[in-house]
Enzyme design. Sequence first.
Site, PDB file in Angstrom:
ATOM      1  N   SER A  64       0.833  -1.208   0.000  1.00 57.92           N
ATOM      2  CA  SER A  64       0.000   0.000   0.000  1.00 57.92           C
ATOM      3  C   SER A  64       0.862   1.251   0.000  1.00 57.92           C
ATOM      4  CB  SER A  64      -0.914   0.021   1.226  1.00 57.92           C
ATOM      5  OG  SER A  64      -1.792  -1.082   1.231  1.00 57.92           O
ATOM      6  N   GLN A  65       0.302   2.316  -0.566  1.00 56.98           N
ATOM      7  CA  GLN A  65       0.979   3.624  -0.563  1.00 56.98           C
ATOM      8  C   GLN A  65       1.222   4.065   0.888  1.00 56.98           C
ATOM      9  OE1 GLN A  65      -1.285   6.535  -2.720  1.00 56.98           O
ATOM     10  NE2 GLN A  65      -0.055   8.235  -1.934  1.00 56.98           N
TER      11      GLN A  65
END
Length: 214
Positions: A64-65
């Site tokens: 995930s970012q």
Amino acid sequence: MRDTHLHKGLRQQLVRELKSKGVNDERILKAFAEIPRHYFLDKAFAEWAYKDVAFPIDADQTISQPLTVAVQTHLLQIEKGDKILEIGTGSGFQACVLLHMGAKVYTIERQKKLFESTHLLLTEIGYGSVRTLFGDGYAGAPRFAPFDKIIITAGAPFIPQALVDQLRPGGILVIPLGEGETQQMIRLTKREDGTLKQENFGHFRFVPFLKGTQ
Ligand code: SAH
């Protein structure tokens, strides 16, 4: 695996970027400053580890970012000793952030290959106390329930009742909800009487929360 001054410098830069985007929880920033995020990506892509973007890992999945990890973590309102269930182990990075903040972490992955490689990685880099489980996150982890907090890190078509059931009264569940291109970040708080309070924190983009294992 090596953690150099260069990596530490890049981490400080990422921390500044997260701050500029509104992340102000010192404990979350400290986790980002201290956890070598490049360990969680293929070596060839280490330079991407400290950019604020999502990135492909094994098995067609993504890490995930950073901003998304920070937001989900913040919404969980982690307290030391919290018992947390994460659905979607992926690279293992989110689980390490939670562990770093003093939580007791259980995490489930549905892809066998990814489960095995991440389990090995976490042990190698000193985060072996994250409890990794192989299985379908739709069923949660009833053996270890109830949980203080539950975090889903894949885009869910609906809120699985099994997960709500495994949340203790007063507990918090954070889930990206929606089947399309983007999801709404939803926080559910289970009241003492079992009813749910629901809050919405806007759009994010996740890989899908799929049924079954592979
Ligand atoms: N938390 C991860 C993000 C991983 S992306 C990180 O920090 O890197 C989402 C992950 O959820 C993928 O690895 C995907 O395989 C997994 N996933 C999707 N559906 C699932 C399910 N039903 N049970 C468990 N994991 C699931």
